[in-house]
Scaffold this motif. Structure first.
Motif, short mmCIF file in Angstrom:
data_model
loop_
_atom_site.label_atom_id
_atom_site.label_comp_id
_atom_site.label_asym_id
_atom_site.label_seq_id
_atom_site.Cartn_x
_atom_site.Cartn_y
_atom_site.Cartn_z
N ARG A 203 6.51 0.92 -3.37
CA ARG A 203 6.43 2.27 -3.04
C ARG A 203 5.08 2.73 -3.43
O ARG A 203 4.82 3.83 -2.64
N ASP A 204 4.57 2.94 -4.51
CA ASP A 204 3.37 3.25 -4.88
C ASP A 204 2.21 3.01 -4.04
O ASP A 204 1.36 3.79 -3.47
N LYS B 31 6.96 -4.63 -17.41
CA LYS B 31 7.18 -3.33 -17.05
C LYS B 31 6.50 -3.31 -15.64
O LYS B 31 6.95 -2.34 -14.68
N TYR B 32 6.38 -4.65 -14.72
CA TYR B 32 6.22 -4.43 -13.44
C TYR B 32 7.49 -4.59 -12.45
O TYR B 32 8.35 -5.34 -12.94
N ASP B 33 7.44 -3.67 -11.69
CA ASP B 33 8.80 -3.53 -11.09
C ASP B 33 8.13 -3.84 -9.53
O ASP B 33 7.57 -2.96 -9.08
N GLU C 94 0.31 5.95 -1.74
CA GLU C 94 -0.86 6.49 -1.87
C GLU C 94 -1.77 6.90 -0.69
O GLU C 94 -1.54 6.34 0.45
N ARG D 213 9.38 -3.13 -6.72
CA ARG D 213 9.79 -2.08 -5.83
C ARG D 213 8.95 -0.91 -6.06
O ARG D 213 8.46 -0.29 -5.08
N ARG D 214 8.61 -0.59 -7.47
CA ARG D 214 7.79 0.32 -7.74
C ARG D 214 6.19 0.20 -7.01
O ARG D 214 5.79 1.00 -6.49
N ILE D 215 6.00 -1.12 -7.36
CA ILE D 215 4.46 -1.40 -6.67
C ILE D 215 4.37 -1.18 -5.40
O ILE D 215 3.33 -0.48 -5.02
#
Length: 131
Positions: A78-79, A70-72, A83, A74-76
């Motif tokens: 971006r998050d 589930k690790y992407d 934050e 790009r999402r990591i």
């Protein structure tokens, strides 16, 4: 199960029945049943021991969220960039920064004040010792 489909398993059972023979087949089937029961009991005891050793904290963990599939990246990223844990720090201005090197010499001689009086912007401080 071990890459064997239903038809292949049926053929293996028929061959085993022919090789072992009808006299010894019930004894071997009983042994196989005992091994399966022992294996299940061993796995159940091992799970109970692991749960006992790790305690109740393991029950609180969301294992599905930790799935590496589930690790992407790009999402990591971006998050992490979005934050807001720390409040923004105020930007220091050249007037509040301590001056060193050539900038201190210009300030002492009034070079920046002369440039400001002439209407030109003050030069960017440059530290000779840093380069």
């Amino acid at each position: 199960m071990f890459g064997i489909n239903g038809g292949e398993l049926l053929v293996l059972l028929v061959v085993a029945a022919l090789v072992i023979g009808p006299e010894r087949l019930p004894g071997y089937a009983e042994q196989l049943g005992q091994w399966v029961r022992r294996g299940r009991r061993f796995i159940k005891d091992a799970k109970a021991r692991v749960d006992e050793e790790l305690g109740e904290e393991v029950g609180d963990v969301d294992w599905a969220a930790l799935d590496p599939r589930k690790y992407d990246p790009r999402r990591i990223v971006r998050d992490a960039l979005l934050e807001d844990d720390d409040p923004p720090r105020p930007v220091s201005t050249p007037a509040t920064r301590p001056r060193t090197g050539a900038a201190a010499a210009r300030a002492a001689t009034g070079g920046a004040a002369a440039a400001a009086a002439a209407g030109t912007p003050a030069p960017t401080p440059y530290d000779d010792e840093a380069t």
